[in-house]
Design a protein around this motif. Sequence first.
Motif, PDB file in Angstrom:
ATOM      1  N   LYS A 368       0.836  -1.209   0.000  1.00 51.79           N
ATOM      2  CA  LYS A 368       0.000   0.000   0.000  1.00 51.79           C
ATOM      3  C   LYS A 368       0.867   1.253   0.000  1.00 51.79           C
ATOM      4  CE  LYS A 368      -3.855  -2.377   0.439  1.00 51.79           C
ATOM      5  NZ  LYS A 368      -4.863  -2.417  -0.644  1.00 51.79           N
ATOM      6  N   VAL A 369       0.369   2.272  -0.684  1.00 54.80           N
ATOM      7  CA  VAL A 369       1.062   3.554  -0.733  1.00 54.80           C
ATOM      8  C   VAL A 369       0.127   4.620  -0.170  1.00 54.80           C
ATOM      9  CG1 VAL A 369       2.132   5.294  -2.230  1.00 54.80           C
ATOM     10  CG2 VAL A 369       2.368   2.859  -2.770  1.00 54.80           C
ATOM     11  N   PRO A 370       0.628   5.486   0.730  1.00 55.24           N
ATOM     12  CA  PRO A 370      -0.225   6.549   1.275  1.00 55.24           C
ATOM     13  C   PRO A 370      -0.848   7.391   0.161  1.00 55.24           C
ATOM     14  CG  PRO A 370       1.855   6.430   2.466  1.00 55.24           C
ATOM     15  CD  PRO A 370       1.979   5.501   1.306  1.00 55.24           C
ATOM     16  N   LYS A 371      -2.149   7.675   0.293  1.00 50.74           N
ATOM     17  CA  LYS A 371      -2.847   8.440  -0.741  1.00 50.74           C
ATOM     18  C   LYS A 371      -2.281   9.850  -0.905  1.00 50.74           C
ATOM     19  CE  LYS A 371      -7.247   5.984  -0.338  1.00 50.74           C
ATOM     20  NZ  LYS A 371      -8.709   6.099  -0.042  1.00 50.74           N
ATOM     21  N   SER A 372      -1.661  10.351   0.148  1.00 48.82           N
ATOM     22  CA  SER A 372      -1.125  11.717   0.099  1.00 48.82           C
ATOM     23  C   SER A 372       0.189  11.811  -0.686  1.00 48.82           C
ATOM     24  CB  SER A 372      -0.873  12.233   1.529  1.00 48.82           C
ATOM     25  OG  SER A 372       0.054  11.371   2.197  1.00 48.82           O
ATOM     26  N   PHE A 373       0.767  10.637  -1.048  1.00 54.23           N
ATOM     27  CA  PHE A 373       2.073  10.676  -1.721  1.00 54.23           C
ATOM     28  C   PHE A 373       1.932  11.119  -3.174  1.00 54.23           C
ATOM     29  CE2 PHE A 373       5.193   8.699  -4.531  1.00 54.23           C
ATOM     30  CZ  PHE A 373       6.361   9.221  -3.997  1.00 54.23           C
ATOM     31  N   LYS A 374       2.826  11.993  -3.580  1.00 48.76           N
ATOM     32  CA  LYS A 374       2.930  12.399  -4.979  1.00 48.76           C
ATOM     33  C   LYS A 374       4.398  12.358  -5.387  1.00 48.76           C
ATOM     34  CE  LYS A 374      -1.176  15.372  -5.258  1.00 48.76           C
ATOM     35  NZ  LYS A 374      -1.677  16.729  -5.571  1.00 48.76           N
ATOM     36  N   ALA A 375       4.656  11.707  -6.508  1.00 50.45           N
ATOM     37  CA  ALA A 375       6.039  11.590  -6.985  1.00 50.45           C
ATOM     38  C   ALA A 375       6.605  12.963  -7.290  1.00 50.45           C
ATOM     39  CB  ALA A 375       6.085  10.710  -8.235  1.00 50.45           C
ATOM     40  N   GLY A 376       7.821  13.229  -6.795  1.00 53.31           N
ATOM     41  CA  GLY A 376       8.469  14.515  -7.024  1.00 53.31           C
ATOM     42  C   GLY A 376       8.993  14.656  -8.441  1.00 53.31           C
ATOM     43  N   TYR A 377       9.440  15.863  -8.765  1.00 57.53           N
ATOM     44  CA  TYR A 377       9.945  16.130 -10.108  1.00 57.53           C
ATOM     45  C   TYR A 377      11.185  15.284 -10.429  1.00 57.53           C
ATOM     46  CZ  TYR A 377       6.772  20.119 -10.317  1.00 57.53           C
ATOM     47  OH  TYR A 377       5.650  20.906 -10.345  1.00 57.53           O
ATOM     48  N   GLY A 378      12.001  15.057  -9.429  1.00 57.82           N
ATOM     49  CA  GLY A 378      13.211  14.252  -9.637  1.00 57.82           C
ATOM     50  C   GLY A 378      12.873  12.845 -10.115  1.00 57.82           C
ATOM     51  N   ILE A 379      11.850  12.231  -9.470  1.00 55.96           N
ATOM     52  CA  ILE A 379      11.413  10.882  -9.856  1.00 55.96           C
ATOM     53  C   ILE A 379      10.823  10.900 -11.262  1.00 55.96           C
ATOM     54  CG2 ILE A 379       9.801   9.022  -9.327  1.00 55.96           C
ATOM     55  CD1 ILE A 379      12.080   9.152  -7.394  1.00 55.96           C
ATOM     56  N   LEU A 380      10.001  11.911 -11.538  1.00 59.77           N
ATOM     57  CA  LEU A 380       9.380  12.001 -12.860  1.00 59.77           C
ATOM     58  C   LEU A 380      10.418  12.190 -13.967  1.00 59.77           C
ATOM     59  CD1 LEU A 380       6.296  14.243 -11.996  1.00 59.77           C
ATOM     60  CD2 LEU A 380       6.333  11.762 -12.334  1.00 59.77           C
ATOM     61  N   VAL A 381      11.439  12.999 -13.670  1.00 63.45           N
ATOM     62  CA  VAL A 381      12.517  13.205 -14.648  1.00 63.45           C
ATOM     63  C   VAL A 381      13.273  11.902 -14.892  1.00 63.45           C
ATOM     64  CG1 VAL A 381      14.755  14.334 -15.026  1.00 63.45           C
ATOM     65  CG2 VAL A 381      12.800  15.668 -14.213  1.00 63.45           C
ATOM     66  N   LEU A 382      13.541  11.156 -13.802  1.00 62.73           N
ATOM     67  CA  LEU A 382      14.247   9.878 -13.917  1.00 62.73           C
ATOM     68  C   LEU A 382      13.441   8.890 -14.761  1.00 62.73           C
ATOM     69  CD1 LEU A 382      16.577   8.004 -13.196  1.00 62.73           C
ATOM     70  CD2 LEU A 382      15.375   7.419 -11.070  1.00 62.73           C
ATOM     71  N   ILE A 383      12.132   8.819 -14.510  1.00 59.42           N
ATOM     72  CA  ILE A 383      11.262   7.941 -15.296  1.00 59.42           C
ATOM     73  C   ILE A 383      11.263   8.368 -16.762  1.00 59.42           C
ATOM     74  CG2 ILE A 383       8.867   7.196 -15.670  1.00 59.42           C
ATOM     75  CD1 ILE A 383       8.480   7.421 -12.632  1.00 59.42           C
ATOM     76  N   GLY A 384      11.229   9.696 -16.989  1.00 59.65           N
ATOM     77  CA  GLY A 384      11.256  10.218 -18.354  1.00 59.65           C
ATOM     78  C   GLY A 384      12.543   9.850 -19.081  1.00 59.65           C
ATOM     79  N   ILE A 385      13.672   9.980 -18.373  1.00 57.84           N
ATOM     80  CA  ILE A 385      14.970   9.623 -18.971  1.00 57.84           C
ATOM     81  C   ILE A 385      15.011   8.134 -19.322  1.00 57.84           C
ATOM     82  CG2 ILE A 385      17.450   9.382 -18.506  1.00 57.84           C
ATOM     83  CD1 ILE A 385      17.212  11.954 -16.804  1.00 57.84           C
ATOM     84  N   LEU A 386      14.556   7.299 -18.378  1.00 62.19           N
ATOM     85  CA  LEU A 386      14.525   5.850 -18.628  1.00 62.19           C
ATOM     86  C   LEU A 386      13.577   5.519 -19.776  1.00 62.19           C
ATOM     87  CD1 LEU A 386      14.511   4.448 -14.971  1.00 62.19           C
ATOM     88  CD2 LEU A 386      16.374   4.282 -16.633  1.00 62.19           C
ATOM     89  N   GLY A 387      12.464   6.267 -19.859  1.00 57.63           N
ATOM     90  CA  GLY A 387      11.499   6.036 -20.928  1.00 57.63           C
ATOM     91  C   GLY A 387      12.049   6.359 -22.299  1.00 57.63           C
ATOM     92  N   VAL A 388      12.886   7.401 -22.371  1.00 59.59           N
ATOM     93  CA  VAL A 388      13.517   7.772 -23.643  1.00 59.59           C
ATOM     94  C   VAL A 388      14.643   6.801 -23.975  1.00 59.59           C
ATOM     95  CG1 VAL A 388      14.884   9.541 -24.822  1.00 59.59           C
ATOM     96  CG2 VAL A 388      12.904  10.196 -23.442  1.00 59.59           C
ATOM     97  N   LEU A 389      15.430   6.448 -22.942  1.00 62.79           N
ATOM     98  CA  LEU A 389      16.559   5.543 -23.138  1.00 62.79           C
ATOM     99  C   LEU A 389      16.092   4.147 -23.542  1.00 62.79           C
ATOM    100  CD1 LEU A 389      19.652   5.541 -22.914  1.00 62.79           C
ATOM    101  CD2 LEU A 389      19.408   4.795 -20.537  1.00 62.79           C
TER     102      LEU A 389
END
Length: 415
Positions: A368-389
């Motif tokens: 389970k993940v707390p409903k209040s959690f939101k992924a930060g910009y750093g995580i989103l950028v990392l996912i974006g980089i991996l998605g392009v790579l």
Amino acid sequence: MLKKNQKLNQWLWKWHFIAGLISLPFVILLAITGGIYLFKDAYDAPRQEHIKVVEVNGNAKSYQEQWDLAKPLLHKPPFTMVVPTKPNQATQFTSGMFSHKNSVYIDPYEGKVAGKISPKDSDMYKVRKLHGELLLGTFGTKIVELIASWMFVLIITGIYVFWPSKKQGLKGFFTIRFKQGKRTLFRDLHSVLGFWISILLLMTLAGGMPWTDVFGDSFKWVQKVTNTGYPKTWTARGLKSNNSGVAIALDDMVKQAQSMNLKGEVNIGLPVGKKGVYSIYNTTFDLGAQKRFHFDQFTGKQLVNHNWEDVGILMRGRMWFMAFHQGQFGTWNWLLMIGVAILLTFISLAALISYFKRKPSGKWGVPKVPKSFKAGYGILVLIGILGVLFPLFGISVILILIIEFFRKKQRLLIT
């Protein structure tokens, strides 16, 4: 020690769990087949000895005569000959490349064919196909590439989730709890051993990715655009002989090759047609010792030569990791890859055992993940980089987000 964000830790643990649950059966298969394939040379050698080894009997035929014998036996003109290093070695002439490679072996003393060998004739070819494409052709290669892409995510998230807290200290990197039940034991075996081989796993994955379809083609495109691949004339492309007089005999090129004292297996590239050129090059996994020389087939004049330093940096890195992936840098590398294959199989099985020990009856047991959690910009950028790579990973993430969006929308409509 790293101070972890607990909400982020739970979120990463959830995705580590989901990705692992989906990919682990494939990971186990890839680890086992990869480990088996490392024994290819040892497996094939005794089965091919009757073709490759001949009886020394009298005077050997000239290499030119042997080449003439080999020509009609291959679907395409032979374009390479391996320079023999022993008197009892059959002379190998080859056409085609990779899975389309075909070799004919000539007994130089009897002046006849000793036999033919194609990669497709070996049982290890089926193992390789299972490892690289799950015996499903190009569709299978996409699955393997997707699993390999998610393995990068598994390793990265696994490192963060495992990383010990300040309270645990350095001993957290080594602690395996043997007396707290099987679930805890297998969890610790998975996480501790997984952490300590994580760098090796990343290196092994890096060595396998160039064989993939989407990432591999994209990587080749980047090499081409940045001019960091092989030089254009590495394989004699664009080079031509001056069509004049009589072509130099193959025997003369063999003498030339033998005088160079090149490291590893020495090959002679055979000219195709009147414009083709002779080439002398060596194949060795001491990559820095690789050299290539190209000659006019009529005059014997050297047209161009290359050292490993002439190869672009991306190609050099690619070839290094691919050779490492195959355990081809010597005994240490081979043993290391065997160890990686065994440990990857073990930690994958340990993860599955730990999961089934904790799994609630009738449920998947997704963290389970707390409903209040939101992924930060750093995580989103990392996912974006991996998605392009790794494009297939990026596409899969988009599909997951779409599914999640509609699931949430459906839940809102129901409530």
